[in-house]
Write an enzyme that holds these catalytic residues in place. Structure first.
Site, PDB file in Angstrom:
ATOM      1  N   ARG A 116       0.849  -1.200   0.000  1.00 43.90           N
ATOM      2  CA  ARG A 116       0.000   0.000   0.000  1.00 43.90           C
ATOM      3  C   ARG A 116       0.879   1.242   0.000  1.00 43.90           C
ATOM      4  NH1 ARG A 116       1.672   1.880   4.075  1.00 43.90           N
ATOM      5  NH2 ARG A 116       0.624   3.828   3.637  1.00 43.90           N
ATOM      6  N   GLY A 117       0.216   2.399  -0.185  1.00 46.22           N
ATOM      7  CA  GLY A 117       0.966   3.651  -0.338  1.00 46.22           C
ATOM      8  C   GLY A 117       1.093   3.924  -1.824  1.00 46.22           C
ATOM      9  N   ASP A 154      -1.869  10.875  -2.329  1.00 48.76           N
ATOM     10  CA  ASP A 154      -2.190   9.803  -3.276  1.00 48.76           C
ATOM     11  C   ASP A 154      -2.446  10.351  -4.674  1.00 48.76           C
ATOM     12  OD1 ASP A 154      -3.211   8.977  -0.405  1.00 48.76           O
ATOM     13  OD2 ASP A 154      -2.544   7.208  -1.494  1.00 48.76           O
TER      14      ASP A 154
HETATM   15  O1  MRU Z   1      -4.841   3.271   1.772  1.00 51.02           O
HETATM   16  P1  MRU Z   1      -3.352   3.444   1.769  1.00 51.02           P
HETATM   17  O2  MRU Z   1      -2.705   3.051   3.050  1.00 51.02           O
HETATM   18  O3  MRU Z   1      -2.700   2.821   0.579  1.00 51.02           O
HETATM   19  O4  MRU Z   1      -3.205   4.997   1.631  1.00 51.02           O
HETATM   20  C1  MRU Z   1      -2.132   5.569   0.996  1.00 51.02           C
HETATM   21  C2  MRU Z   1      -1.329   6.247   1.950  1.00 51.02           C
HETATM   22  O5  MRU Z   1      -0.461   5.614   2.482  1.00 51.02           O
HETATM   23  C3  MRU Z   1      -1.535   7.610   2.334  1.00 51.02           C
HETATM   24  O6  MRU Z   1      -2.636   8.247   1.899  1.00 51.02           O
HETATM   25  C4  MRU Z   1      -0.247   8.347   2.201  1.00 51.02           C
HETATM   26  O7  MRU Z   1      -0.318   9.444   3.004  1.00 51.02           O
HETATM   27  C5  MRU Z   1       0.141   8.679   0.793  1.00 51.02           C
HETATM   28  S1  MRU Z   1       1.148   7.443   0.052  1.00 51.02           S
HETATM   29  C6  MRU Z   1       2.791   7.914   0.491  1.00 51.02           C
END
Ligand code: MRU
Length: 329
Positions: free
Chosen positions: A44-45, A226
Site C-alpha cells: 500500500r501507499g 495519493d
Molecule cells: O490506503 P493506503 O494506506 O494505501 O493509503 C495511501 C497512503 O499511504 C496515504 O494516503 C499516504 O499518506 C500517501 S502514500 C505515500
C-alpha cells in the site's frame, strides 16, 4: 528495507497487514496474487502500489502470450485494483506500453520505475528537511498522518522520509503519528518505522491533531499524497483534511510531500477524483472485535481532499511549490 522487489521471476513484498508484530515477506507469482495484495493493503501507499502495478504487468507479460486477451484482461484488472492513487494506473500504463517490445522490456520499465521512486525518496527527504528548517527553525515538532515511510514507497518514504532525514541531521524535535483509523497505518506502520529509526515519537488518536496544534505542541504538519491535482488540491488518507483545517486555525505550515509520479495535472481539481469506498467492515469494529450494534452500516471513504488553499507547500523530488506564495503546479 525494501518494501517491494522483483526477485527471480516473481514479486516480493513485505506483507503490511502482518505488521507490526510479524515481518513476513510474501512472494507473488500470479497477477491475481498481486491484485489481492494491492486490494487488501498488503502492499500500500501510492508510490508502492504504482511499482506493484508495473511489476504486476511484468508478471503478466511472462505468464500470457503477447496481444492475448488474457494479457489485456490482466492489465485492466491491475489498473483498477484501487481507484484513487494516480500512481497505480500510471505504473500499469507505463509498463504496459512496453508490451510490444517483449517481456524483458516490460520488466526493465517496471524496475526503472522502482529505481526512480527510490531516487525520488532521497531527493524529497533533502528538500523537505531544508524547507522545514526554513519555515520552523531548528528541531520542529511535527505531526504526520497515515504511513508515508519506506513501506509506502520502495525505500525511504515521502513525508516520513523528511522526518527521518531531520532526525539523521539531529534537527528534529519530536513527532506525533496520528493513528489513522480504520486500518491504523499510523499506529501500526509509522510507529514501527519510527521505532526502528530511533526517532522520538508518540501516537495520538486522529481527533487529537487539531487540539495539539491549538495547544502549541506542534510546529508543522507533514503528510503524503495519493494524488495532487492541477490546482493543488491534495487527495490523501481520510483525516488529512481535518489536520489541514487545524493547522490553518493554529497558523501552522501544512506541507505535502509526494513524488512527481503522484502529481496529476490531467485532473483539474479534487472534485473529479474517485475516492475509494472500502465498505462497512473496516469501521464497525476495532481489530477483530465488533464495536457497533449488530447490523450497523458505516460510511468509509479511504481518502479525503484537502483544498489547495490550506496547503502551504508541496515538495516533490524535483521542486518545492510554495502555494502560500501564489506559486502554481
Ligand atoms: O490506503 P493506503 O494506506 O494505501 O493509503 C495511501 C497512503 O499511504 C496515504 O494516503 C499516504 O499518506 C500517501 S502514500 C505515500
Amino acid at each position: 528495507m525494501r518494501t517491494i522487489d522483483w526477485v527471480g521471476d516473481a514479486v516480493e513484498i513485505i506483507d503490511q497487514t502482518a505488521l507490526p508484530d510479524n515481518t513476513i515477506v510474501r512472494r507473488l507469482s500470479t497477477v491475481d496474487e498481486v491484485i489481492e495484495a494491492i486490494r487488501s493493503l498488503a502492499v500500500r501507499g501510492a508510490p508502492a502500489i504504482g511499482v506493484a502495478g508495473a511489476l504486476g504487468v511484468a508478471l503478466a507479460a511472462r505468464l500470457h502470450a503477447d496481444a492475448s486477451e488474457d494479457l489485456a484482461d490482466a492489465v485492466a484488472r491491475l489498473r483498477s485494483a484501487r481507484p484513487t492513487a494516480v500512481n497505480l494506473a500510471r505504473g500499469v500504463d507505463r509498463a504496459a506500453a512496453r508490451i510490444p517490445d517483449g517481456r524483458d522490456a516490460v520488466l526493465a520499465e517496471a524496475t526503472a520505475l522502482m529505481a526512480e521512486e527510490e531516487a525520488a525518496s532521497a531527493a524529497m527527504a533533502r528538500a523537505g528537511a531544508d524547507l522545514l528548517g526554513e519555515l520552523c527553525g531548528d528541531r520542529p515538532r511535527l505531526l504526520t498522518h497515515c504511513n508515508t515511510g519506506a513501506l509506502a514507497t520502495v525505500v525511504g518514504g515521502t513525508a516520513l522520509g523528511v522526518v527521518t532525514e531531520l532526525h539523521r541531521r539531529g534537527a528534529l524535535g519530536a513527532v506525533v503519528a496520528s493513528e489513522t483509523r480504520p486500518l491504523l497505518q499510523g499506529a501500526r506502520l509509522t510507529a514501527w518505522e519510527l521505532g526502528r529509526a530511533g526517532v522520538d515519537f508518540r501516537v495520538a488518536v486522529d481527533g487529537a491533531g487539531p487540539f495539539l496544534m491549538a495547544r502549541g505542541l506542534i510546529d508543522a504538519v507533514i503528510v503524503g499524497a495519493d494524488r495532487i491535482c492541477a490546482n493543488g488540491d491534495t487527495i490523501n488518507k481520510i483525516g488529512t483534511y481535518a489536520h489541514a483545517l487545524g493547522a490553518r486555525r493554529a497558523g501552522l505550515p501544512f506541507i505535502v510531500v509526494a513524488p512527481e509520479s503522484t502529481v496529476d495535472v490531467a485532473t483539474a481539481t479534487g472534485a473529479e477524483v474517485e475516492i475509494e469506498d472500502r465498505g462497512s467492515a473496516e469501521v464497525v469494529g476495532f481489530a477483530t472485535a465488533r464495536t457497533t450494534p449488530p447490523g450497523t452500516e458505516a460510511v468509509n471513504p479511504a481518502f479525503d481532499v484537502t483544498p489547495a488553499d490550506l496547503v502551504t507547500a508541496i515538495v516533490t523530488d524535483q521542486r518545492v511549490i510554495r502555494l502560500d506564495r501564489g506559486e502554481r503546479i
